[in-house]
Scaffold this motif. Structure first.
Motif, PDB file in Angstrom:
ATOM      1  N   ARG A 142      38.507  38.610   0.765  1.00  0.00           N
ATOM      2  CA  ARG A 142      38.121  37.508   1.785  1.00  0.00           C
ATOM      3  C   ARG A 142      37.566  38.096   3.283  1.00  0.00           C
ATOM      4  NH1 ARG A 142      42.290  32.524   0.767  1.00  0.00           N
ATOM      5  NH2 ARG A 142      42.218  32.532  -1.452  1.00  0.00           N
ATOM      6  N   GLY A 143      37.431  39.362   3.167  1.00  0.00           N
ATOM      7  CA  GLY A 143      36.710  40.145   4.276  1.00  0.00           C
ATOM      8  C   GLY A 143      37.460  40.627   5.240  1.00  0.00           C
ATOM      9  N   LEU A 194      43.890  34.012  10.798  1.00  0.00           N
ATOM     10  CA  LEU A 194      44.699  34.484   9.703  1.00  0.00           C
ATOM     11  C   LEU A 194      45.421  33.140   9.073  1.00  0.00           C
ATOM     12  CD1 LEU A 194      45.755  36.556   7.835  1.00  0.00           C
ATOM     13  CD2 LEU A 194      47.280  37.105   9.491  1.00  0.00           C
ATOM     14  N   ALA A 195      45.628  32.322   9.967  1.00  0.00           N
ATOM     15  CA  ALA A 195      46.555  31.040   9.606  1.00  0.00           C
ATOM     16  C   ALA A 195      45.669  30.162   8.748  1.00  0.00           C
ATOM     17  CB  ALA A 195      46.762  30.236  10.732  1.00  0.00           C
ATOM     18  N   THR A 196      44.321  30.410   8.632  1.00  0.00           N
ATOM     19  CA  THR A 196      43.488  29.461   7.599  1.00  0.00           C
ATOM     20  C   THR A 196      43.772  30.100   6.357  1.00  0.00           C
ATOM     21  OG1 THR A 196      41.731  31.052   7.980  1.00  0.00           O
ATOM     22  CG2 THR A 196      41.994  29.195   9.401  1.00  0.00           C
ATOM     23  N   GLN A 197      44.325  31.095   6.166  1.00  0.00           N
ATOM     24  CA  GLN A 197      44.667  31.715   4.585  1.00  0.00           C
ATOM     25  C   GLN A 197      46.089  31.239   4.059  1.00  0.00           C
ATOM     26  OE1 GLN A 197      41.790  33.428   3.520  1.00  0.00           O
ATOM     27  NE2 GLN A 197      40.956  32.699   5.548  1.00  0.00           N
ATOM     28  N   LEU A 198      46.786  30.686   4.973  1.00  0.00           N
ATOM     29  CA  LEU A 198      48.040  30.544   4.474  1.00  0.00           C
ATOM     30  C   LEU A 198      48.590  29.258   5.138  1.00  0.00           C
ATOM     31  CD1 LEU A 198      50.436  30.925   2.573  1.00  0.00           C
ATOM     32  CD2 LEU A 198      51.428  32.681   4.325  1.00  0.00           C
ATOM     33  N   PRO A 212      36.749  37.540  10.039  1.00  0.00           N
ATOM     34  CA  PRO A 212      37.928  38.237   9.445  1.00  0.00           C
ATOM     35  C   PRO A 212      37.565  39.693   9.497  1.00  0.00           C
ATOM     36  CG  PRO A 212      37.342  36.188   8.257  1.00  0.00           C
ATOM     37  CD  PRO A 212      36.176  36.398   9.413  1.00  0.00           C
ATOM     38  N   GLY A 213      36.411  40.368   9.425  1.00  0.00           N
ATOM     39  CA  GLY A 213      36.374  41.493   9.097  1.00  0.00           C
ATOM     40  C   GLY A 213      36.602  42.430  10.214  1.00  0.00           C
ATOM     41  N   ALA A 265      46.538  45.689  18.247  1.00  0.00           N
ATOM     42  CA  ALA A 265      46.059  44.226  17.863  1.00  0.00           C
ATOM     43  C   ALA A 265      45.998  43.863  16.234  1.00  0.00           C
ATOM     44  CB  ALA A 265      44.244  44.223  18.223  1.00  0.00           C
ATOM     45  N   GLU A 266      46.632  44.770  15.765  1.00  0.00           N
ATOM     46  CA  GLU A 266      46.963  44.535  14.327  1.00  0.00           C
ATOM     47  C   GLU A 266      47.884  43.182  14.181  1.00  0.00           C
ATOM     48  OE1 GLU A 266      48.516  48.141  12.388  1.00  0.00           O
ATOM     49  OE2 GLU A 266      46.705  48.935  12.489  1.00  0.00           O
ATOM     50  N   LEU A 267      47.722  42.597  12.969  1.00  0.00           N
ATOM     51  CA  LEU A 267      48.503  41.280  12.559  1.00  0.00           C
ATOM     52  C   LEU A 267      49.427  41.780  11.517  1.00  0.00           C
ATOM     53  CD1 LEU A 267      45.647  38.651  12.716  1.00  0.00           C
ATOM     54  CD2 LEU A 267      47.185  39.480  14.715  1.00  0.00           C
ATOM     55  N   ASP A 268      50.535  41.016  11.383  1.00  0.00           N
ATOM     56  CA  ASP A 268      51.520  41.275  10.180  1.00  0.00           C
ATOM     57  C   ASP A 268      51.421  39.882   9.463  1.00  0.00           C
ATOM     58  OD1 ASP A 268      52.014  43.529  11.138  1.00  0.00           O
ATOM     59  OD2 ASP A 268      53.925  43.155  11.923  1.00  0.00           O
TER      60      ASP A 268
END
Length: 215
Positions: free
Chosen positions: A122-123, A160-164, A95-96, A177-180
Motif C-alpha cells: 500500500r506504499g 497510519l490509522a486509516t489502515q487499522l 504513505p511513501g 520520525a518512525e512509527l510503530d
C-alpha cells in the motif's frame, strides 16, 4: 317707501330702508362637508403610510440600504475565515514518506510479517518487523497500538490509522520520525484497500468547519 323683490330671494318681499341690503350667504353645511372629506382623505393617507412602514419593519425590509453594507462585510469576513481555516489544515503526508515498524504482541506467529508485507503493497516504507517490546508483549488487548513521536499526532499517525480501524494512538519521547504498529489480541486484518483509500481521501480533503455567523 317702496317694496322691492331682489332676484334670488325666492319671491319674498323685503323692506328696504336706507342703504342696507340683505346679505346673500351660502349654506354653511356645504363647507363642513368639504372640510370633513379633506380631513378623512388625509387621515386615510397617514394610516396607509404607517401601515406600510410597519410591514417593512416587521418584514425585515426596513433599513435595507443601511444593513446591506454590514451584511456584505460579514460575508466577506466569513469567506476570509473559511480560507484561513482551510490553509491552516496541513496536507497529510503520503504513505511513501512514512517508515513503519510492525510488532506482534500476540501469540500468533507470522502476524507481523504478513501485516508488514500488506502495508508495503500500500506504499508504506517498512522498518523493523518482529515481536513487540516487553512493555507491550502480550499486553495489548485491542486491535493494536499506533506509536510515534509527539510531532506525528496531526499527520503521520492519522495516516497510519486509516489502515487499522480501532487502533489506539499514542506518543512517546522518541527522536526519530518512525512509527510503530503493535498488533494486539483483537487484531484480525488491516482495513480493506478500498476503505483505507476512502479514509485517506477524507483526511486529505476534510469538510470545512462551519463559520459562526455573528452578523
Amino acid at each position: 317707501m317702496s317694496m322691492l323683490t331682489p332676484p334670488g330671494m325666492g319671491g319674498k318681499k323685503y323692506r328696504v330702508t336706507g342703504d342696507r341690503y340683505p346679505r346673500m350667504r351660502r349654506p354653511r353645511h356645504r363647507r363642513r362637508i368639504v372640510l370633513t372629506l379633506v380631513a378623512t382623505v388625509c387621515a386615510l393617507g397617514l394610516i396607509g403610510w404607517g401601515t406600510l412602514q410597519l410591514i417593512d419593519v416587521f418584514g425585515g425590509k426596513g433599513n435595507t440600504a443601511q444593513a446591506s453594507p454590514g451584511k456584505k462585510h460579514c460575508q466577506e469576513g466569513g469567506r476570509a475565515n473559511g480560507a484561513q481555516a482551510r490553509s491552516a489544515v496541513q496536507k497529510p503526508p503520503a504513505p511513501g514518506t512514512l517508515t513503519v515498524n510492525v510488532f506482534n504482541a500476540t501469540q500468533r506467529s507470522g502476524l507481523a510479517k504478513r501485516t508488514a508485507d500488506e502495508l508495503k503493497k500500500r506504499g508504506f516504507k517498512i522498518g523493523k518487523v518482529g515481536n513487540a517490546p516487553a512493555a507491550y508483549d502480550k499486553k495489548v488487548k485491542g486491535a493494536g497500538i499506533l506509536l510515534g513521536p509527539k510531532a506525528a499526532v496531526d499527520g503521520p499517525l492519522k495516516v497510519l490509522a486509516t489502515q487499522l480501524a480501532g487502533a489506539q494512538q499514542k506518543t512517546d519521547d522518541r527522536k526519530s520520525a518512525e512509527l510503530d504498529l503493535i498488533l494486539g489480541d483483537a487484531f484480525k486484518d488491516l482495513a480493506t484497500q478500498q476503505a483505507a483509500a476512502k479514509s485517506l481521501s477524507v483526511l486529505a480533503h476534510p469538510s470545512p468547519a462551519p463559520v459562526e455567523d455573528n452578523c
